[in-house]
Design an enzyme around this catalytic site. Sequence first.
Site, PDB file in Angstrom:
ATOM      1  N   SER A 175      42.649 142.970  63.059  1.00  0.00           N
ATOM      2  CA  SER A 175      44.634 142.957  63.309  1.00  0.00           C
ATOM      3  C   SER A 175      44.749 142.424  64.601  1.00  0.00           C
ATOM      4  CB  SER A 175      44.446 145.026  63.407  1.00  0.00           C
ATOM      5  OG  SER A 175      45.859 144.790  64.221  1.00  0.00           O
ATOM      6  N   TYR A 215      42.945 151.781  70.424  1.00  0.00           N
ATOM      7  CA  TYR A 215      42.679 150.560  68.936  1.00  0.00           C
ATOM      8  C   TYR A 215      42.432 148.754  69.730  1.00  0.00           C
ATOM      9  CZ  TYR A 215      44.071 148.586  64.402  1.00  0.00           C
ATOM     10  OH  TYR A 215      43.809 147.681  62.970  1.00  0.00           O
TER      11      TYR A 215
END
Length: 230
Positions: free
Chosen positions: A131, A144
Site C-alpha cells: 500500500s 496499518y
Amino acid sequence: MTSSPRPVTLVTGATGGIGTALARALAQTHDLILQGRGGERLEALCAELGAVPLPLDLTRPDTFAPALAALSRVTNVVHNAGVVELGAVAEQEHATWTHTLAVNVVAPAELTRLLLPRLRAERGAVVFVNSGAGLRANPGWASYAASKFALRALADALREEEAPHGVRVCTVYPGRTATPMQQSVRAQEGGAYQPDAYLTPETVAVTLRFVLEAPRDAVLTDVTVRPGVR
C-alpha cells in the site's frame, strides 16, 4: 512461470475486491488455490473458476501447516489479504495492533516459510500486495502503516535470501482502489467514497499478473500503481 504444467498460484484474500479480480484474471493460464475465511463466497468463486479452496483464519498461524499439507505444487504466492483500522496512537489499544500485525505481517511470513520448499522447486514468485501506507505513514494510520512497513521489510529480506534459489520476490504498492475495503476506509476517514477517482481492482489485477508472468530474465522488485486520468 513454467511452460508445462501450468503454474499453480495461491492467492490470499481471494474473496476481496483485488483478490477476486486477480483470480479471474489468472484463471485461463494458472491453476488456482484461493484462500479465504471460508463460507459461500469462497465456495462460489472456486466453483466459478475451478479453483481449490483454502479456508484459513489468518490470525491462527498454528493451523497453517495442516491446511497446506494436502497441497502438492505451488508455483506462486500472492499475499493479498489485509485488514485496516484507522485511529490515532493515543486511541488504539494493543488488540488492534496485534490483530493488524497478525493478519498483515505474521500470516504472510508463516505462509511463505511453509511454502518455500515448493516455491524453490518451481522457481516461482512471492508477491506482496502492499500500500502507499507502506511508503509513508500519515496521522491516524500508525498501526496499518507499521504493518505495511514491516511487510516491505519482509519482502526485501526474502528477496535477497531466495535469489540463489531462483524465487523472485516483488512488492506492489497500489494506490486507492475501488473495493469494499476502500469504502470502509473512506467511512473511517469521514470522507466520500468516489470509485471513479480510484484504480479498479481489474487494473491492479492486470499489474499483478504482469509481475507473475514477467520473463525470467527480469526481476521486478517494487511496482507502484497510482490512479491515472480517465
